[in-house]
Design a protein around this motif. Sequence first.
Motif, mmCIF file in Angstrom:
data_model
loop_
_atom_site.group_PDB
_atom_site.id
_atom_site.type_symbol
_atom_site.label_atom_id
_atom_site.label_comp_id
_atom_site.label_asym_id
_atom_site.label_seq_id
_atom_site.Cartn_x
_atom_site.Cartn_y
_atom_site.Cartn_z
ATOM 1 N N UNK A 1 -28.044 35.721 6.647
ATOM 2 C CA UNK A 1 -27.592 34.170 6.030
ATOM 3 C C UNK A 1 -28.263 33.055 6.899
ATOM 4 N N UNK A 2 -28.191 33.159 8.078
ATOM 5 C CA UNK A 2 -28.913 32.275 9.024
ATOM 6 C C UNK A 2 -30.587 32.261 8.865
ATOM 7 N N UNK A 3 -31.088 33.287 8.540
ATOM 8 C CA UNK A 3 -32.623 33.436 8.398
ATOM 9 C C UNK A 3 -32.991 32.751 7.318
ATOM 10 N N UNK A 4 -31.855 32.552 5.974
ATOM 11 C CA UNK A 4 -32.137 31.820 5.160
ATOM 12 C C UNK A 4 -32.416 30.548 5.038
ATOM 13 N N UNK A 5 -31.627 29.659 6.313
ATOM 14 C CA UNK A 5 -32.005 28.500 6.613
ATOM 15 C C UNK A 5 -32.843 28.208 7.831
ATOM 16 N N UNK A 6 -33.553 29.344 8.051
ATOM 17 C CA UNK A 6 -34.869 28.938 9.150
ATOM 18 C C UNK A 6 -34.667 29.646 10.405
ATOM 19 N N UNK A 7 -33.364 30.191 10.690
ATOM 20 C CA UNK A 7 -33.244 30.719 12.287
ATOM 21 C C UNK A 7 -34.049 32.232 12.171
ATOM 22 N N UNK A 8 -34.842 32.080 13.181
ATOM 23 C CA UNK A 8 -35.820 33.489 13.231
ATOM 24 C C UNK A 8 -35.691 33.881 14.683
ATOM 25 N N UNK A 9 -34.808 33.613 15.550
ATOM 26 C CA UNK A 9 -34.742 34.066 17.001
ATOM 27 C C UNK A 9 -33.297 34.066 17.523
ATOM 28 N N UNK A 10 -33.134 34.913 18.425
ATOM 29 C CA UNK A 10 -31.838 34.905 19.110
ATOM 30 C C UNK A 10 -31.397 33.367 19.751
ATOM 31 N N UNK A 11 -30.203 32.954 18.968
ATOM 32 C CA UNK A 11 -29.743 31.709 19.429
ATOM 33 C C UNK A 11 -28.730 31.773 20.768
ATOM 34 N N UNK A 12 -29.551 31.704 21.594
ATOM 35 C CA UNK A 12 -29.034 31.997 23.086
ATOM 36 C C UNK A 12 -29.793 31.001 23.895
ATOM 37 N N UNK A 13 -29.254 29.958 24.489
ATOM 38 C CA UNK A 13 -30.337 29.293 25.382
ATOM 39 C C UNK A 13 -29.424 28.857 26.657
ATOM 40 N N UNK A 14 -30.176 29.016 27.938
ATOM 41 C CA UNK A 14 -29.794 28.502 29.329
ATOM 42 C C UNK A 14 -29.937 27.213 29.045
ATOM 43 N N UNK A 15 -28.837 26.299 29.116
ATOM 44 C CA UNK A 15 -29.098 24.638 29.041
ATOM 45 C C UNK A 15 -28.970 24.021 30.412
ATOM 46 N N UNK A 16 -27.979 24.378 31.067
ATOM 47 C CA UNK A 16 -27.780 23.772 32.577
ATOM 48 C C UNK A 16 -27.669 24.740 33.560
#
Length: 321
Positions: A272-287
């Motif tokens: 589902x998320x690939x259809x809206x453009x997400x093509x990588x692991x959604x995990x990000x070290x922000x702070x």
Amino acid sequence: MSEIQHQVRFHTIGPDEGGQRIDNFLLTQLKGVPKSMVYRIVRKGEVRVNKKRIKPDYRLQEGDEIRIPPVRVNEKPDLPNPNLDKISQLEGCIIFEDDHMIVVNKPAGMAVHGGSGLQYGLIEGLRALRPNAKFLELVHRLDRDTSGLLMVAKKRSALRSLHEQLRDKDMEKTYIALVFGSWPGKIKKVDSPLLKNTLQSGERVVRVDPAGKASLTRFKVRERYPLSSINTTLVEASPVTGRTHQIRVHSQCVGHPIAQDNKYGMRGFDEQLRKIGLNRLFLHAERLAISHPSTGERVQFFAPLEKHLTDVLLTLRKGNT
């Protein structure tokens, strides 16, 4: 190929060099010498510390005198480095640097170091960017597919200080993750023990297991998407312990795997998320918050989400799914 002859020499360990293993020290001193040869000369007793034989895991002490034997290695011909573009791009990822450390906003898809078939990683790239730096070592790690803040120590004393903060849980880390489903507000922490397994292929897989190591991640809901047809939540994850794949497995074990996680994810959700453009692991070290290893001053670093991820969030927010 021509041959390089490393001459016998002696080196006295200074205050910033103590605490590291002899094999790691030799790899930095004997440029171009493969690890197998380093271990061989240590086993054969050609390397001496204070005139005595030592094992490869011996930890050096300030004042130790090391005999480094002559080693013959074939010099590799000067070929264009296929990673030059990546190395030059890495300069733009550095968000802080002083005499003690470098803080990098690591791109997704970049390994933190070479190995397992990879000749190049972030630490090798930084060493190429900073050829005059005598000491560059990773303070901690991020999975290859995770983006965000990563620290590299430029002095042995800085590495010891930052490792101590990790052990004492004085280092604060905040990650951002997009997860499956509506994360319950009542789940504020997950403390399932984690056990790491290495498959025959060398791949690491982690699972919840009573025999595993104690692990703790704190969670907080950052945003929900009531207008979207995709059932998902943006959460903050703060790992108190630092186990392999900890946030990914803790999210999965409570029924909310992270988007586009190829090890612990959910296929239908990812499609589902690939259809809206997400093509990588959604995990990000922000702070990241630490006490500076030299001054002791409390400092914070922030790394914003890349545009690719913010575009996905905007689509979810507007309900264009």
